[in-house]
Design a protein around this motif. Sequence first.
Motif, mmCIF file in Angstrom:
data_model
loop_
_atom_site.group_PDB
_atom_site.id
_atom_site.type_symbol
_atom_site.label_atom_id
_atom_site.label_comp_id
_atom_site.label_asym_id
_atom_site.label_seq_id
_atom_site.Cartn_x
_atom_site.Cartn_y
_atom_site.Cartn_z
ATOM 1 N N ASN A 104 34.388 140.133 82.417
ATOM 2 C CA ASN A 104 34.251 140.123 83.874
ATOM 3 C C ASN A 104 33.405 138.972 84.392
ATOM 4 O OD1 ASN A 104 35.781 142.476 84.134
ATOM 5 N ND2 ASN A 104 33.992 143.789 83.907
ATOM 6 N N ASN A 105 32.883 138.139 83.511
ATOM 7 C CA ASN A 105 31.998 137.063 83.938
ATOM 8 C C ASN A 105 32.782 135.948 84.633
ATOM 9 O OD1 ASN A 105 29.805 135.344 84.259
ATOM 10 N ND2 ASN A 105 30.003 134.505 82.200
ATOM 11 N N TYR A 106 32.342 135.568 85.794
ATOM 12 C CA TYR A 106 32.975 134.458 86.503
ATOM 13 C C TYR A 106 31.944 133.474 87.051
ATOM 14 C CZ TYR A 106 31.584 135.870 91.217
ATOM 15 O OH TYR A 106 30.851 136.154 92.338
ATOM 16 N N PHE A 107 30.716 133.958 87.343
ATOM 17 C CA PHE A 107 29.750 133.107 88.036
ATOM 18 C C PHE A 107 29.318 131.930 87.164
ATOM 19 C CE2 PHE A 107 25.403 132.173 89.610
ATOM 20 C CZ PHE A 107 25.762 131.764 90.884
ATOM 21 N N THR A 108 28.980 132.191 85.900
ATOM 22 C CA THR A 108 28.588 131.093 85.023
ATOM 23 C C THR A 108 29.763 130.170 84.723
ATOM 24 O OG1 THR A 108 28.953 132.534 83.108
ATOM 25 C CG2 THR A 108 26.705 132.374 83.961
ATOM 26 N N GLY A 109 30.981 130.722 84.743
ATOM 27 C CA GLY A 109 32.147 129.860 84.579
ATOM 28 C C GLY A 109 32.295 128.882 85.727
ATOM 29 N N VAL A 110 31.990 129.342 86.935
ATOM 30 C CA VAL A 110 32.024 128.456 88.100
ATOM 31 C C VAL A 110 30.934 127.389 88.003
ATOM 32 C CG1 VAL A 110 31.780 128.368 90.610
ATOM 33 C CG2 VAL A 110 33.048 130.234 89.558
ATOM 34 N N LEU A 111 29.770 127.761 87.454
ATOM 35 C CA LEU A 111 28.647 126.826 87.378
ATOM 36 C C LEU A 111 28.831 125.774 86.295
ATOM 37 C CD1 LEU A 111 25.513 129.146 87.801
ATOM 38 C CD2 LEU A 111 26.484 127.577 89.483
ATOM 39 N N TYR A 112 29.280 126.204 85.110
ATOM 40 C CA TYR A 112 29.220 125.339 83.941
ATOM 41 C C TYR A 112 30.548 124.725 83.534
ATOM 42 C CZ TYR A 112 24.873 127.984 83.481
ATOM 43 O OH TYR A 112 23.662 128.583 83.725
ATOM 44 N N LEU A 113 31.667 125.182 84.083
ATOM 45 C CA LEU A 113 32.974 124.677 83.675
ATOM 46 C C LEU A 113 33.618 123.958 84.853
ATOM 47 C CD1 LEU A 113 34.286 127.783 81.684
ATOM 48 C CD2 LEU A 113 33.104 125.767 80.788
ATOM 49 N N ASN A 114 33.781 122.659 84.723
ATOM 50 C CA ASN A 114 34.369 121.860 85.794
ATOM 51 C C ASN A 114 35.858 121.591 85.589
ATOM 52 O OD1 ASN A 114 31.819 121.566 87.073
ATOM 53 N ND2 ASN A 114 31.286 119.903 85.664
ATOM 54 N N ASN A 115 36.315 121.724 84.363
ATOM 55 C CA ASN A 115 37.719 121.472 84.060
ATOM 56 C C ASN A 115 38.527 122.754 84.258
ATOM 57 O OD1 ASN A 115 40.196 120.634 83.131
ATOM 58 N ND2 ASN A 115 39.447 119.876 81.169
ATOM 59 N N PRO A 116 39.538 122.758 85.129
ATOM 60 C CA PRO A 116 40.335 123.980 85.337
ATOM 61 C C PRO A 116 40.992 124.501 84.062
ATOM 62 C CG PRO A 116 40.773 122.385 87.076
ATOM 63 C CD PRO A 116 39.945 121.674 86.050
ATOM 64 N N LYS A 117 41.220 123.640 83.072
ATOM 65 C CA LYS A 117 41.827 124.095 81.826
ATOM 66 C C LYS A 117 40.883 124.975 81.010
ATOM 67 C CE LYS A 117 45.001 120.192 81.328
ATOM 68 N NZ LYS A 117 45.448 119.077 80.444
ATOM 69 N N ASP A 118 39.603 124.916 81.290
ATOM 70 C CA ASP A 118 38.617 125.717 80.566
ATOM 71 C C ASP A 118 38.225 126.980 81.299
ATOM 72 O OD1 ASP A 118 38.535 123.735 78.611
ATOM 73 O OD2 ASP A 118 36.928 122.642 79.624
ATOM 74 N N TRP A 119 38.806 127.240 82.456
ATOM 75 C CA TRP A 119 38.412 128.392 83.247
ATOM 76 C C TRP A 119 38.872 129.695 82.603
ATOM 77 C CZ3 TRP A 119 40.098 126.440 88.770
ATOM 78 C CH2 TRP A 119 39.129 125.536 89.222
ATOM 79 N N PRO A 120 38.002 130.715 82.562
ATOM 80 C CA PRO A 120 38.455 132.055 82.168
ATOM 81 C C PRO A 120 39.214 132.723 83.301
ATOM 82 C CG PRO A 120 36.110 132.052 82.657
ATOM 83 C CD PRO A 120 36.559 130.625 82.735
ATOM 84 N N ILE A 121 39.761 133.870 83.022
ATOM 85 C CA ILE A 121 40.665 134.514 83.968
ATOM 86 C C ILE A 121 39.952 134.912 85.255
ATOM 87 C CG2 ILE A 121 40.288 136.792 82.940
ATOM 88 C CD1 ILE A 121 43.532 135.418 84.517
ATOM 89 N N GLN A 122 38.670 135.278 85.175
ATOM 90 C CA GLN A 122 37.973 135.698 86.383
ATOM 91 C C GLN A 122 37.752 134.537 87.348
ATOM 92 O OE1 GLN A 122 37.715 138.787 86.838
ATOM 93 N NE2 GLN A 122 38.166 139.438 84.744
ATOM 94 N N VAL A 123 37.551 133.339 86.826
ATOM 95 C CA VAL A 123 37.419 132.167 87.693
ATOM 96 C C VAL A 123 38.758 131.855 88.348
ATOM 97 C CG1 VAL A 123 36.776 129.733 87.796
ATOM 98 C CG2 VAL A 123 35.553 131.271 86.261
ATOM 99 N N VAL A 124 39.833 132.019 87.601
ATOM 100 C CA VAL A 124 41.173 131.809 88.165
ATOM 101 C C VAL A 124 41.441 132.821 89.275
ATOM 102 C CG1 VAL A 124 43.641 131.883 87.645
ATOM 103 C CG2 VAL A 124 42.074 130.757 86.066
ATOM 104 N N LEU A 125 41.046 134.078 89.060
ATOM 105 C CA LEU A 125 41.212 135.087 90.114
ATOM 106 C C LEU A 125 40.387 134.732 91.343
ATOM 107 C CD1 LEU A 125 41.180 138.475 88.165
ATOM 108 C CD2 LEU A 125 43.125 137.324 89.189
#
Length: 288
Positions: free
Chosen positions: A207-228
């Motif tokens: 369910n983690n999305y916040f750290t993905g938004v902070l630390y991942l700038n490449n859309p190919k590395d995004w987890p599903i929650q960031v995509v949602l």
Amino acid sequence: MKTIKWYLSPFSIVNYIALCLLSLAMLFPFMYVISVSFSSYEDFLRSDFMFFPKTWILTSYEFILNSKPFIRAVWVTVKLTVIGTFVNLLFTTTFAYSLSRPMIGRRVIMLFVVFSLLFTAGMIPTYLVVLETGLMNSLWSLIIPVAISPYNLIVMRQFFLSIPSELNEAATIDGANDIQVFTKIILPLSKPSLAAFGLFYAVAHWNNYFTGVLYLNNPKDWPIQVVLRQMIIINEPNTTLGILSEHAPPAETIQMAAIIVATLPILFVYPFLQKHFAKGVMLGSVKG
């Protein structure tokens, strides 16, 4: 033959009614999401709220399951959950077992653990640490900063303390070292606790999305929650999923279908760990 009379006090009746209404209130959003995901756009526009779709169609699911960005995000999330949960359990169990054994400075280390439970560094210092250590745009940036949960560590340590010391002494007399005692005696006895805390860690990673938004700038590395997040909050489902077809389903049905697909995998984990869950949470919570 005696007849059994069932009696419910007025408080119990009111309590049951209130709980049923509360359950229905929680069920309605899920039913709405499911209904919209299986409905056509015409049915969606005609009704303000749908409990059951009038016409069941799978168009939205076909589009998201044929979308490479969405499948890639699911795969990234699966890797994050599996690797992250393994790292969490590895560091939590080894650290907790070390703190449950006689060692120099154990009280001081426990004070630091309790301090980290009550006070955290915050978002900006953590971001600077991730940046300076070269973890940016890496899956490890979502794993290493949260490798150990202080609360889970303390409860796990209490569980290890509740294991009779005679087992360790008997294994030591037989010639086993600390690693053998830990892997062959302690861990097999800790299966309920490992299942419970493993589930906690897995759900947190999934369910983690916040750290993905902070630390991942490449859309190919995004987890599903960031995509949602991109699909629902920013309202760009077609762009996020790379859907350029003129016959694509409406954005609303795509969003709801994506929510269902992203939620189901982690829900399937609960039935397999349910028998260990309640027992594992209570272990180690009594002995001080």
